[in-house]
Design a protein around this motif. Structure first.
Motif, PDB file in Angstrom:
ATOM      1  N   GLU A   1     108.454 -27.568  29.302  1.00  0.00           N
ATOM      2  CA  GLU A   1     107.910 -28.354  28.189  1.00  0.00           C
ATOM      3  C   GLU A   1     107.139 -29.539  28.765  1.00  0.00           C
ATOM      4  N   SER A   2     105.925 -29.726  28.295  1.00  0.00           N
ATOM      5  CA  SER A   2     105.073 -30.838  28.747  1.00  0.00           C
ATOM      6  C   SER A   2     105.077 -30.952  30.274  1.00  0.00           C
ATOM      7  N   GLY A   3     105.001 -29.817  30.969  1.00  0.00           N
ATOM      8  CA  GLY A   3     104.854 -29.829  32.421  1.00  0.00           C
ATOM      9  C   GLY A   3     106.158 -29.937  33.192  1.00  0.00           C
TER      10      GLY A   3
ATOM     11  N   TYR B   1      95.694 -22.243  34.267  1.00  0.00           N
ATOM     12  CA  TYR B   1      97.026 -22.882  34.296  1.00  0.00           C
ATOM     13  C   TYR B   1      98.054 -22.146  33.429  1.00  0.00           C
ATOM     14  N   ASP B   2      97.606 -21.123  32.705  1.00  0.00           N
ATOM     15  CA  ASP B   2      98.471 -20.403  31.761  1.00  0.00           C
ATOM     16  C   ASP B   2      98.961 -21.329  30.634  1.00  0.00           C
ATOM     17  N   TRP B   3      98.050 -22.140  30.106  1.00  0.00           N
ATOM     18  CA  TRP B   3      98.400 -23.116  29.073  1.00  0.00           C
ATOM     19  C   TRP B   3      97.902 -22.729  27.682  1.00  0.00           C
ATOM     20  N   LEU B   4      97.332 -21.540  27.534  1.00  0.00           N
ATOM     21  CA  LEU B   4      96.871 -21.130  26.211  1.00  0.00           C
ATOM     22  C   LEU B   4      98.072 -20.573  25.446  1.00  0.00           C
ATOM     23  N   SER B   5      98.302 -21.054  24.212  1.00  0.00           N
ATOM     24  CA  SER B   5      99.421 -20.511  23.435  1.00  0.00           C
ATOM     25  C   SER B   5      99.072 -19.089  23.004  1.00  0.00           C
TER      26      SER B   5
ATOM     27  N   ALA C   1     102.145 -26.939  28.608  1.00  0.00           N
ATOM     28  CA  ALA C   1     101.008 -27.685  29.168  1.00  0.00           C
ATOM     29  C   ALA C   1     101.370 -29.139  29.471  1.00  0.00           C
ATOM     30  N   ASP C   2     100.876 -29.649  30.616  1.00  0.00           N
ATOM     31  CA  ASP C   2     101.147 -31.043  31.006  1.00  0.00           C
ATOM     32  C   ASP C   2     100.749 -32.017  29.890  1.00  0.00           C
ATOM     33  N   ILE C   3     101.336 -33.217  29.918  1.00  0.00           N
ATOM     34  CA  ILE C   3     100.969 -34.223  28.910  1.00  0.00           C
ATOM     35  C   ILE C   3      99.594 -34.778  29.229  1.00  0.00           C
TER      36      ILE C   3
END
Ligand SMILES: C[S@@+](CC[C@H](N)C(=O)[O-])C[C@H]1O[C@@H](n2cnc3c(N)ncnc32)[C@H](O)[C@@H]1O
Length: 396
Positions: free
Chosen positions: A183-185, A25-29, A51-53
């Protein structure tokens, strides 16, 4: 500067599989590193702001921990190496505490604060930042927020097009500051040069979401939310994203540019039409009141007076002063909630707490008394704090 952010707490054995999933998801900081929990049995994986909430399966199996992010040493080392090459080791050591090792990302832009003592190295700083962050188009220096509209004083100090780097006479197509941040998805259109928005407040917004869900449970119906200092609307984006949480919204601000961006954002989040230019506050749909307004005058309008379950007060240097003009917006037929941010000297926190409690109506019996919690340093003496106040319903 301290950055509290979301980390996924994952048992050591599951780290590899979880990382594969997060990367999908490409959510790693990329700016932060993974580190071990205190008991050594798990790892804390830093999530990016996008990343989604509510994380999907199997990521939703793991607990989310809010903790200070630890900088990624590879990028960090890179920045220090480039800087050292440009200004020399002795100069790096001489100003060790002053170099801007942290920064804020806005899409493909980066904002840095440069201490007065090292202003003469601005170009070297911009070059070292651009070299250590190859995806950044524009680096801006931030001299702080100004005036009532809380707009940052930003100046372009370096830019890149393909492999060419500019510090002076930067081509105008590279200095554009309007970007979309995920931000948050959800995508948020913003332009930090003309309207306030800070990615650093994401954890505050997630905390507000938690309180809003608690209030939703108490009231057993979707909430009416008033955000009278809404800027481009980031707090609303987080709340609207939660199915069934919010019904009616009043979103207003004094800054025309912020309202214009807010319309663009609401159009995307609500999937309904809004004007393309800012307008004075008015009702657009039976559950949306949006536009330009002075927050201190809203309660003069009987349409807005006494209607809101949750009121957000995000003008931290004037929150306490404005509270008496905002309290009448609350719907006192049921319990209601004020969530506010305050800038105050550390030595004056207890007197500020007293003042807040004096101004506010009675608090719900089984809820804690409002109390300022320090969120981070604002300057050497001032602290940025937040509070939440559960206001009791008015006796009939
Ligand atoms: C610190 S910013 C917060 C913006 C937004 N809530 C956020 O979190 O990004 C404060 C906002 O209040 C607005 N503002 C200042 N004075 C105001 C007033 N009297 N009435 C309405 N908005 C005001 C500014 O234009 C600015 O956008």
């Amino acid at each position: 500067m301290m950055k509290v952010m979301r980390h996924l707490l994952v048992p050591n054995k599951k780290v590899q599989d979880t990382l594969t999933e997060i990367t999908k998801y490409d959510w790693l900081s990329k700016e932060h590193r993974i580190f071990s929990s205190e008991d050594g049995k798990s790892r804390l994986i830093p999530l990016s702001i996008s990343a989604d909430i509510n994380l999907p399966n199997p990521l939703s199996d793991f607990e989310i921990i809010f903790s200070e992010g630890k900088p990624n040493q590879v990028i960090d080392t890179d920045w220090w190496n480039h800087l050292e090459e440009l200004v020399g080791k002795n100069t790096v050591i001489e100003h060790q505490e002053s170099w801007p090792s942290s920064h804020e990302f806005f899409g493909d832009m980066m904002i840095v604060r440069i201490d007065d003592s090292i202003k003469k190295y601005t170009t070297e700083i911009a070059r070292a930042k651009l070299l250590s962050h190859p995806f950044i188009r524009l680096v801006l220096s931030d001299s702080g927020v100004m005036g009532e509209l809380r707009i940052r004083d930003l100046k372009p100090i370096g830019a890149r097009k393909n492999s060419k780097i500019y510090f002076e006479n930067i081509p105008s197509e590279l200095t554009r500051t309007k970007v979309s941040v995920k931000e948050s998805g959800k995508y948020i259109s913003c332009d930090p040069k003309i309207a306030y928005y800070s990615t650093k407040l994401q954890s505050e917004r997630l905390e507000t979401l938690r309180f809003a869900k608690e209030l939703r449970k108490e009231l057993n119906r979707p909430l009416a939310v008033c955000d009278p200092f809404c800027g481009v609307g980031p707090a609303l984006s987080t709340l609207i994203g939660e199915e069934g949480l919010v019904d009616k919204i009043l979103a207003s601000d004094l800054n025309e540019e912020a309202v214009k961006l807010l319309f663009e954002n609401l159009q995307r989040w609500d999937k309904r039409e809004y004007p393309s230019e800012s307008t004075r506050i008015q009702e657009y749909y039976d559950n949306r009141i949006v536009g330009l307004a002075d927050a201190t005058k809203l309660s003069d309008n009987p349409e807005y007076f006494g209607k809101w379950d949750l009121v957000l007060v995000n003008l931290p240097h004037r929150t306490i002063e404005f509270l008496p003009r905002l309290i009448p917006l609350l719907n006192r037929r049921n319990i209601s909630l004020i969530r506010g941010r305050v800038i105050v000297a550390e030595s004056e926190i207890s007197s500020a707490n007293e003042k807040i409690n004096q101004i506010l109506p009675p608090i719900v019996a089984n809820k804690p008394k409002p109390e300022l919690k320090i969120k981070r340093d604002y300057s050497s003496a001032l602290r940025l704090c937040s509070f939440e106040a559960w206001i009791d319903k008015e006796a009939a």
